[in-house]
Design a protein around this motif. Structure first.
Motif, PDB file in Angstrom:
ATOM      1  N   ALA A 141       0.218  -1.443  -6.004  1.00 30.05           N
ATOM      2  CA  ALA A 141       0.028  -0.164  -5.319  1.00 30.05           C
ATOM      3  C   ALA A 141      -0.611   0.848  -6.273  1.00 30.05           C
ATOM      4  N   ARG A 154      -4.269  -0.157  -6.864  1.00 25.70           N
ATOM      5  CA  ARG A 154      -5.041   0.038  -5.648  1.00 25.70           C
ATOM      6  C   ARG A 154      -5.211   1.521  -5.331  1.00 25.70           C
ATOM      7  N   SER A 155      -4.172   2.291  -5.554  1.00 27.72           N
ATOM      8  CA  SER A 155      -4.261   3.724  -5.283  1.00 27.72           C
ATOM      9  C   SER A 155      -5.271   4.382  -6.211  1.00 27.72           C
ATOM     10  N   ALA A 186      -8.602   3.585  -5.045  1.00 25.90           N
ATOM     11  CA  ALA A 186      -8.920   4.312  -3.816  1.00 25.90           C
ATOM     12  C   ALA A 186      -9.295   5.751  -4.130  1.00 25.90           C
ATOM     13  N   HIS A 190     -11.483   7.536  -1.313  1.00 24.28           N
ATOM     14  CA  HIS A 190     -10.700   7.336  -0.094  1.00 24.28           C
ATOM     15  C   HIS A 190      -9.437   8.173  -0.084  1.00 24.28           C
ATOM     16  N   ALA A 191      -8.988   8.557  -1.248  1.00 25.97           N
ATOM     17  CA  ALA A 191      -7.743   9.308  -1.322  1.00 25.97           C
ATOM     18  C   ALA A 191      -7.848  10.331  -2.432  1.00 25.97           C
ATOM     19  N   ALA A 192      -6.967  11.317  -2.338  1.00 33.53           N
ATOM     20  CA  ALA A 192      -6.948  12.336  -3.375  1.00 33.53           C
ATOM     21  C   ALA A 192      -5.753  12.084  -4.283  1.00 33.53           C
ATOM     22  N   TYR A 229      -2.448  -5.388  -0.635  1.00 39.30           N
ATOM     23  CA  TYR A 229      -3.091  -4.624  -1.709  1.00 39.30           C
ATOM     24  C   TYR A 229      -4.372  -5.233  -2.283  1.00 39.30           C
TER      25      TYR A 229
END
Lengths: 284, 696
Positions: free
Chosen positions: A125, A128-129, A132, A137-139, A170
């Motif tokens: 996680a 992957r985070s 991302a 894709h994410a902040a 993941y």
């Protein structure tokens, strides 16, 4: 199917010269990837350090941990190592992670064996985070947006239902642990089913692996018997599956190709550069 | 090589024969604790496929054995007073006593020494080159080194008693009889001109209710003879120590240790309901002796024996486990009509499917297809009908042209139309959120929001299919990255606040949701109703309410995600309260003539989570609230669940839901072939299948 070759990082007697020469020749040979194994309590070289060395002398091949035992490592440092190797290699890292089969490696690393699955999930996680966040894709929180994840591919190994779920949740693909094409086919079905169950689009990348010895077969077999001694009778089975002829290698490559393998990594069992040359000849 | 074989059953004697006749001139001794003519049980079965291997291994025994065979190619199913006959299942059987006699004679003729009445308490591998443990399910060779062999064993399946009878059945026969205590079944087959094996089985509870645990051999035999009097055509049962037993399932991680090796039941058992024990034992003998002759080094030979046999045996053991489970639960299948009951029986272990039965017995499958399509009663070859996959299905007033549902990749008209053009009868749009806060990812469509739903539905209709949409709320699995990136990867600061049954984050890095309070619950129930109205306005034919995969409503169902102490938590009844309240709102808002379904988690696949029994109770509850069908789902309630992914991984769960909650089901679970769909629907395991159109 693409064919990769293992680096001799867990076979006895490999030194820096051999690792670097092996990496150089693999980059110019018929191989699409260069992979490491991971074992703490064995005469071996640490996979990320070895891949960093390989990154410096290669330009083309993917560099893969096939696999690294994630939970032995601190999550943030593991991510940092992976990100660093990926940066050094210009986005060529394939990070394969799994739980490993040896309890004593956990003891040696002072890491609890219990809860290792959940810890691997946390690591996946985390990686992957971060990827991302980098891909937009994410902040992420401050300090969590460093470069270095572009091009990194993530694989998960393991044979339990949880492993397949973790992979589909993941990762980009599945790292199979070895066996005849039929065993790979069964694993591939599970990986695809898990992928679909988790609602991922497309299909998982499928990586396979097998051992070979094309020169001193006895030395290769003796290494496997020793390396897998902790598995008891299974060591003999692994020895029996060692690919010791060009014909056996070609048959296996064909079998894996038929079952939808994307990348098959052939792992050396002898620390001898001639092994790489012989394998290159077989594949030429 | 000096070889001692423990046990003079088929495995030991056949190993003895093959070793004694090998060119190497092995010195073979077979030790057996019983007398040469002592044998339990009546006849044993072989399949045709085994016979070829026996012929090549030792022609003389092959010729003698096959000379005395009883042969048949049909399986009869006697159920509800009807007889259904399926052909094309080539089998042979032989009296076990005769088989042993042939093998003993051949063994002696080849110079092996046979010693009977020889009890070996502690088998010694010292002093011989090879010790073969052919000493059966309670093997002393295995027990001497259980840790090294990695033995696991335990009871499997029903209670059973192995009788004989002079009623000569004309084929393999399964007979089912309902009694006041429960369903009993018999497995019967002839093995010579005057005798048949007749095994009677029932689950342990039935056995106790019938008082069989307290009966002696004569009483229990007379009980069984009375129960199956019609099937036995008035003939008596015969006993040969025919006491009630439990089958012992035996598995070993490895089959050799030092110079000891296991063959047959000592190494592995496969429940007798697939009739493969003797076959597997004799094939072991062939593989073992072959490996010994090919490899000079014994350790290598034993490893190769194991490598050759274990994968084969594991497949049989898996089929046997499923088959044993089938017979344990067959009492719950007696609502099935005879044709689907018989087909369900034939396809129980996954080795026979609609497709390969159509090869073996075209007329049975033709009759099955015609019956399934509603073209009249069961009769061989009387009508022509499409395969079961193409039989229409009525759900409420909706008429589906076939039994295939396909999930569209996204909610665009092109994607939905593509699935319809592929031939699906029902095209399911992927999960649509009932509110922006209920989205899984920023790309999850919202009902009533953007997107041209009506155009998508029109595209499906013009391709001849019906359109369905799943509506739901992500709950604590919301605010994550698009799934091409990964699953449950949090959006972080780009996310939105989450709500759930309880304030427990879903997985690593996930935000903690707020536990829903009454006003939030009211609002969400209303948003589901609004969503249902939007779906109806867009023209969807079928609506599916999402209570699966750990999303909001599924989170209420599971004790792992719902720790509430109010009336919406606690017991299953409490945990069902909010999902059912939502369902009532939806049912009221959704046109009553259009079918409503629920995608329902029927087990969490996690310790202390929702069990299958809970899932069946939930299925019953949603069915009672006006749900036409249940889409069967499992797992994902928590990220660290224990799924068992394989082909058709939801089929067995789906069958239990359909059978025990008596509700129509939509089942998926990685079904990729028309044959799987045909088999599932014709066997009454599901009504509609979610088929995967594999990406190229």
């Amino acid at each position: 199917v693409n064919v990769g070759i293992g680096l001799p990082n867990t076979t006895p007697g490999a030194d820096g010269d051999l690792i670097v020469e092996w990496a150089r020749r693999a980059d110019t040979g018929p191989f699409s990837s260069l992979a490491t194994l991971d074992r703490l309590l064995y005469e071996s070289l640490e996979p990320f350090a070895v891949l960093a060395a390989a990154a410096a002398v290669t330009e083309r091949v993917r560099l893969a941990t096939m696999v690294a035992i994630g939970p032995l490592r601190n999550t943030a440092l593991l991510a940092k190592q992976a990100q660093t190797v990926n940066s050094l290699a210009g986005g060529r890292l394939t990070l394969g992670l799994a739980l490993g089969a040896r309890r004593d490696d956990y003891e040696a690393a002072s890491v609890a064996h219990r809860g290792r699955g959940a810890r691997l999930s946390e690591q996946l996680a985390h990686v992957r985070s971060a990827a991302a966040v980098q891909a937009g894709h994410a902040a992420g929180p401050d300090g969590h947006t460093g470069d270095g994840y572009a091009g990194m591919e993530l694989l998960v190994g393991g044979a339990s239902g949880q492993s397949y779920a973790r992979m589909a949740r993941y990762a980009d693909g599945y790292a199979h642990g070895g066996g005849p094409p039929r065993a790979f086919a069964g694993a591939a079905t599970r990986a695809r089913a898990a992928w679909r169950d988790l609602g991922r689009p497309g299909r998982p990348r499928l990586w396979g692996q097998a051992y070979f010895a094309l020169g001193d077969v006895e030395r290769g077999n003796a290494y496997l018997r020793d390396y897998y001694a902790f598995t008891g009778p299974f060591a003999d089975r692994i020895v029996a599956a060692n690919l010791t002829s060009g014909r056996a290698i070609k048959d296996l490559v064909r079998g894996y190709a038929e079952e939808g393998c994307d990348e098959l990594v052939l792992l050396p069992t002898v620390s001898d550069i001639d092994e790489l040359e012989r394998l290159a000849e077989v594949l030429a | 090589m000096k070889v001692t074989i423990l046990g003079a059953g088929p495995a030991g004697l056949y190993t003895g024969i093959l070793l004694a006749r090998a060119a190497a001139g092995h010195e073979v001794t077979v030790l057996e604790r019983n007398a040469p003519d002592a044998t339990f049980g009546w006849g044993v079965v072989f399949s045709d496929e085994t016979l070829g291997a026996l012929r090549d291994a030792d022609h003389q025994t092959y010729a003698e054995i096959t000379d005395t065979f009883a042969r048949w190619d049909a399986i009869n199913v006697r159920y509800r007073g009807e007889l259904l006959r399926s052909r094309g299942h080539a089998f042979s059987a032989i009296s076990r006593a005769l088989l042993l006699d042939i093998l003993q004679r051949r063994c002696r003729e080849l110079g092996a020494e046979l010693r009977f009445h020889t009890e070996v308490e502690e088998p010694a591998a010292a002093g011989v080159d090879l010790l073969v443990g052919a000493d059966g399910v309670n093997s002393a060779v295995r027990r001497a080194h259980e840790d090294a062999f990695g033995t696991r064993s335990g009871p499997l399946g029903c209670k059973f008693a192995w009788f004989g009878t002079h009623h000569v059945f004309d084929s393999f026969t399964f007979a089912f009889r309902e009694s006041e205590h429960g369903v009993f079944q018999a497995h019967a087959y002839p093995f010579d001109e005057r005798t048949s094996t007749f095994i009677v089985e029932c689950p342990e509870e039935t056995w106790r209710r019938a008082g069989l645990d307290a009966m002696d051999e004569a009483e229990s035999m007379s009980f069984c003879a009375d129960l199956f009097a019609e099937d036995l055509a008035g003939n008596a049962l015969l006993s040969n120590r025919s006491i009630w037993m439990s089958f012992l399932d035996v598995r070993n991680e490895t089959w050799h240790h030092g110079n000891s090796v296991l063959v047959g039941d000592a190494a592995h058992t496969a429940h007798f309901t697939i009739g493969s024990g003797t076959k597997l034992a004799m094939e072991d003998a062939i593989a073992l002796t072959g490996a010994v002759s090919r490899h000079a080094d014994l350790a290598t030979a034993l490893t190769h024996y194991e490598l050759e046999r274990q994968p084969v045996v594991e497949r049989f053991q898996e089929a046997a486990r499923v088959s044993a489970g089938y017979f344990e639960r067959v009492g719950r299948l007696t609502h099935l009509e005879p044709p689907e009951f018989a087909f369900n029986l034939l396809t129980r272990s996954g080795r026979i499917s609609h497709g390969n039965l159509a090869q073996r017995d075209p007329s049975f499958v033709r009759a099955l297809d015609a019956w399934f399509a509603g073209r009249g009663p069961w009769a061989d070859g009387a009508a022509i009908a499409p395969p079961p996959m193409f039989a229409p299905l009525r759900l409420g007033t909706a008429a589906l042209p076939n039994r295939v549902a396909v999930e569209a990749r996204d909610a665009t008209p092109a994607s939905l139309a593509g699935a319809a053009r592929a031939g699906a009868g029902l095209v399911i749009a992927p999960l649509a959120a009932v509110s922006p806060e209920g989205r899984v990812t920023p790309e999850t469509p919202v009902l009533g929001g953007t997107g041209d739903w009506a155009a998508a539905v029109d595209a499906v209709h013009s391709a001849g299919a019906l359109a369905a949409v799943r509506i739901g709320h992500a709950g604590r699995r919301g605010a994550t990255c698009p799934r091409r990136v990964g699953v449950d990867v949090p959006l972080g600061a780009d996310g939105w606040p989450l709500v759930a049954a309880s304030a427990i984050p879903y997985g690593p890095g996930a935000a903690t949701p707020a536990a829903l309070a009454e006003d939030g619950m009211r609002e969400i129930a209303e948003s589901f109703a609004t969503g249902a109205r939007h779906a109806a306005d867009a023209g969807f034919d079928v609506l599916v309410v999402d209570m699966a995969h750990g999303h909001l409503l599924a989170g209420f169902l599971s004790p792992l995600a719902n720790r509430r102490e109010d009336e919406y938590g606690g017991t299953l009844e409490g945990r069902l309260r909010f999902p059912l309240r939502v369902l009532d709102h939806v049912r009221a808002a959704w046109p009553h003539e259009r079918p409503l379904g629920v995608r329902l988690t029927v087990t969490d696949w996690a310790p202390r989570g929702l069990t299958v029994e809970d899932g069946i109770a939930s299925a019953r509850a949603v069915h009672e609230r006006g749900t036409a069908f249940v889409e069967v789902a499992a797992g994902q309630t928590v990220p660290e669940g224990r799924p068992d992914y394989r082909r058709g991984f939801l089929t067995q769960l789906g069958e239990r839901v359909r059978t025990e909650a008596r509700v129509a089901t939509l089942v998926g679970g990685w079904l990729t072939t028309p044959d799987e769909v045909n088999t599932i629907v014709a066997a009454g395991r599901g009504d509609l299948c979610l088929l995967e159109l594999e990406p190229a």
